[in-house]
Each structure stands twice: as structure tokens, then as C-alpha cells.
Design a protein around this motif. Structure first.
Motif, PDB file in Angstrom:
ATOM      1  N   LYS A  25      -5.035  85.837 -11.360  1.00 45.03           N
ATOM      2  CA  LYS A  25      -3.977  86.565 -12.063  1.00 45.03           C
ATOM      3  C   LYS A  25      -3.139  85.597 -12.897  1.00 45.03           C
ATOM      4  N   GLY A  26      -2.449  86.148 -13.871  1.00 39.56           N
ATOM      5  CA  GLY A  26      -1.432  85.406 -14.612  1.00 39.56           C
ATOM      6  C   GLY A  26      -1.928  84.110 -15.227  1.00 39.56           C
ATOM      7  N   ILE A  27      -1.126  83.064 -15.086  1.00 40.72           N
ATOM      8  CA  ILE A  27      -1.457  81.771 -15.671  1.00 40.72           C
ATOM      9  C   ILE A  27      -2.746  81.219 -15.070  1.00 40.72           C
ATOM     10  N   GLY A  28      -2.941  81.377 -13.769  1.00 37.72           N
ATOM     11  CA  GLY A  28      -4.146  80.865 -13.129  1.00 37.72           C
ATOM     12  C   GLY A  28      -5.410  81.469 -13.716  1.00 37.72           C
ATOM     13  N   GLN A  29      -5.405  82.762 -13.921  1.00 32.92           N
ATOM     14  CA  GLN A  29      -6.563  83.430 -14.520  1.00 32.92           C
ATOM     15  C   GLN A  29      -6.805  82.910 -15.934  1.00 32.92           C
ATOM     16  N   ALA A  30      -5.728  82.721 -16.690  1.00 29.99           N
ATOM     17  CA  ALA A  30      -5.860  82.205 -18.049  1.00 29.99           C
ATOM     18  C   ALA A  30      -6.388  80.778 -18.053  1.00 29.99           C
ATOM     19  N   VAL A  31      -5.988  79.978 -17.060  1.00 29.82           N
ATOM     20  CA  VAL A  31      -6.474  78.597 -16.961  1.00 29.82           C
ATOM     21  C   VAL A  31      -7.970  78.578 -16.679  1.00 29.82           C
ATOM     22  N   VAL A  32      -8.415  79.405 -15.735  1.00 29.79           N
ATOM     23  CA  VAL A  32      -9.847  79.478 -15.435  1.00 29.79           C
ATOM     24  C   VAL A  32     -10.624  79.821 -16.706  1.00 29.79           C
ATOM     25  N   ALA A  33     -10.179  80.832 -17.429  1.00 30.59           N
ATOM     26  CA  ALA A  33     -10.868  81.253 -18.650  1.00 30.59           C
ATOM     27  C   ALA A  33     -10.880  80.139 -19.696  1.00 30.59           C
ATOM     28  N   GLU A  34      -9.757  79.450 -19.851  1.00 32.00           N
ATOM     29  CA  GLU A  34      -9.653  78.378 -20.856  1.00 32.00           C
ATOM     30  C   GLU A  34     -10.581  77.217 -20.516  1.00 32.00           C
ATOM     31  N   LEU A  35     -10.566  76.791 -19.255  1.00 30.68           N
ATOM     32  CA  LEU A  35     -11.424  75.677 -18.853  1.00 30.68           C
ATOM     33  C   LEU A  35     -12.895  76.037 -19.017  1.00 30.68           C
ATOM     34  N   CYS A  36     -13.248  77.255 -18.612  1.00 31.04           N
ATOM     35  CA  CYS A  36     -14.635  77.693 -18.755  1.00 31.04           C
ATOM     36  C   CYS A  36     -15.053  77.757 -20.226  1.00 31.04           C
TER      37      CYS A  36
END
Length: 265
Positions: A25-36
Motif C-alpha cells: 500500500k501507499g509509498i511502499g507499493q509505489a517503491v516496489v513498482a518503481e524498483l521493478c
């Protein structure tokens, strides 16, 4: 190497591995997507198996190389199980650790209970500290690695309306960033933190539903709006990658100018 290819490589995470806590969720979900999206293989966790399953389905549908498990990193045994799973998945090394999980309880200081104290400090600070300890051998084995903390402008140097427990935990993360950056630099481990202001996450939206309060937040922000999780995630991805190879021990505000505004009517 071709100059253009060399430039692109500085902003690529191809061949890198990452662990992101609170990645559904939130920032964590966005970080996963960005790194991937930048080429990394990512392992993430969340307290809820249902949330993990839903996030996995979404990420995999986008073609991302992800794995995940349910783990409450505020507790010792799940933390250790998580790190063992990450070690197994990535062959005993890890390039990027993103300590993202966090929570808040908003009360006047005199009203905080022992349980409130334990909940906020254990989730926001102890989980990150212990995961750094557990992951250090994996980060050292990677040869060139990065730790990131999701901090907050509430951690200083200004006081803000967030509750003292939250502010204390984030200030401690900012200091931990400095200490670990110096102590672990010889191991090839860089350590930085990102300090967002109000961002459109499930936690923040609980208070931003109050439109009067949201208007005050926006008016205190020179850029005149709330941040999006992807805007925080992109800064984390930069700090994690080779383009920031000589950056360590820093806390970078992602706040639309809030922390530098002062009294500027």
C-alpha cells in the motif's frame, strides 16, 4: 561503453535485488513498482496475507519480478523468517533494503499509553533497526548496497502536528541514517532516508479527509498540493541506485518546500 548507455546504466537497477517492507500500500507499493520498473527483483512483505496476494497478482500482471510473504516486522520471529526467505530467494545477498513500514497514533502527549508507545516505536523504529542488523551480512555480500528509511519531515528540525511518538521515531531514524552510513561505509553499504510531507497514502488520508485540515496542509506547502506516493518512490529509487553512488548519511525531504518555507507570507 557508449556514453548514452553509460548514462542509462547509472539510473538502472538491472541485476539488483531488493527487500521492501510494507510493500502492498501507499509509498511502499509505489517503491516496489518503481524498483521493478527499473529492473530490480523485489521481495516485499505486509502483515496481511490477503494484501500480499492481491499485490502479487497486480505486480505480476505488470510483468514485474516479485515475491512476497505475510510478516509483521514489528515482531522478532516474523522478521527473522522474512530475512531467511530473502536470503534464500537471492542467494545470500541483497542490494537494497527499504525500511518502509510505519504507523501513527495521534494524541496529546499526556494521553499516550504504554501500549501506544510500544506500538509506534516498535513499528517505526525497532523494526527498521533490527532488520538492518539482520540484513547486514546480505548487504555486505552484495558488495555495493543501499539501505533506505521512509522517515518524515516530522522528524525535525521543525515541530509539526503529528504526535510526539511519531516525531520521536522518525527523528531516531534520521540519526540512525547518519550513524550507520559512517559505520558501514567500509562494507560498501550506503544509508539514506527520505522524509516526506503529507502524501496521498491510506494512513495520511485518514486525516486529510478533513477538508479544512487538508487546506491548511496545502497552504503550508509552497508547491500547493499533496504529494503522490510515486513522487516519494522515485527519490528512493534514485538513492538506491548507482546514480547516487557517492551519497550516504543524508535525509532528503520530499515535501514540496514545506521544510524550507518558514514564515513567508
Amino acid at each position: 561503453m557508449d556514453p548514452t548507455a553509460a548514462l542509462k546504466a547509472r539510473f538502472s537497477l538491472e541485476g539488483k535485488t531488493a527487500l521492501v517492507t510494507g510493500g502492498t500500500k501507499g509509498i511502499g507499493q509505489a517503491v516496489v513498482a518503481e524498483l521493478c520498473a527499473l529492473g530490480a527483483k523485489v521481495y516485499f512483505c505486509s502483515r496481511s496475507q490477503q494484501d500480499v496476494d492481491a499485490a502479487l497478482a497486480s505486480f505480476q500482471q505488470q510483468g514485474y519480478a516479485v515475491a512476497g510473504m505475510a510478516a509483521d516486522v514489528a515482531n522478532k520471529e516474523p522478521r527473522e523468517q522474512l530475512v531467511q526467505q530473502v536470503s534464500d530467494a537471492f542467494g545470500g545477498s541483497l542490494h537494497i533494503l527499504v525500511n518502509n513500514v510505519g504507523t501513527n497514533i495521534r494524541k496529546p502527549t499526556s494521553e499516550f499509553t504504554d501500549q501506544d508507545y510500544s506500538t509506534v516505536l516498535t513499528t517505526n523504529l525497532e523494526s527498521a533497526f533490527k532488520l538492518c542488523q539482520l540484513c547486514r551480512p546480505l548487504l555486505k555480500a552484495a558488495g555495493s548496497s543501499s539501505i533506505l528509511f521512509n522517515s518524515s519531515v516530522a522528524g525535525g528540525p521543525l515541530a509539526m502536528f503529528s504526535g510526539t511518538l511519531y516525531a520521536m521515531s522518525k527523528a531516531a531514524l534520521n540519526q540512525l541514517t547518519k550513524n550507520l552510513a559512517v559505520e558501514w561505509a567500509p562494507d560498501g553499504i550506503r544509508v539514506n532516508s527520505v522524509a516526506p510531507w503529507y502524501t496521498a497514502t491510506p494512513l495520511a488520508m485518514q486525516v486529510l479527509q478533513d477538508k479544512e485540515f487538508e487546506a491548511k496542509v496545502v497552504s503550508a506547502t509552497p508547491m500547493g498540493r499533496i504529494a503522490q506516493p510515486s513522487e516519494v518512490a522515485s527519490v528512493m529509487a534514485f538513492l538506491a541506485g548507482p546514480g547516487a553512488a557517492f551519497v550516504t548519511g543524508q535525509t532528503l525531504a520530499v515535501d514540496g518546500g514545506y521544510s524550507v518555507k518558514g514564515f513567508y507570507p
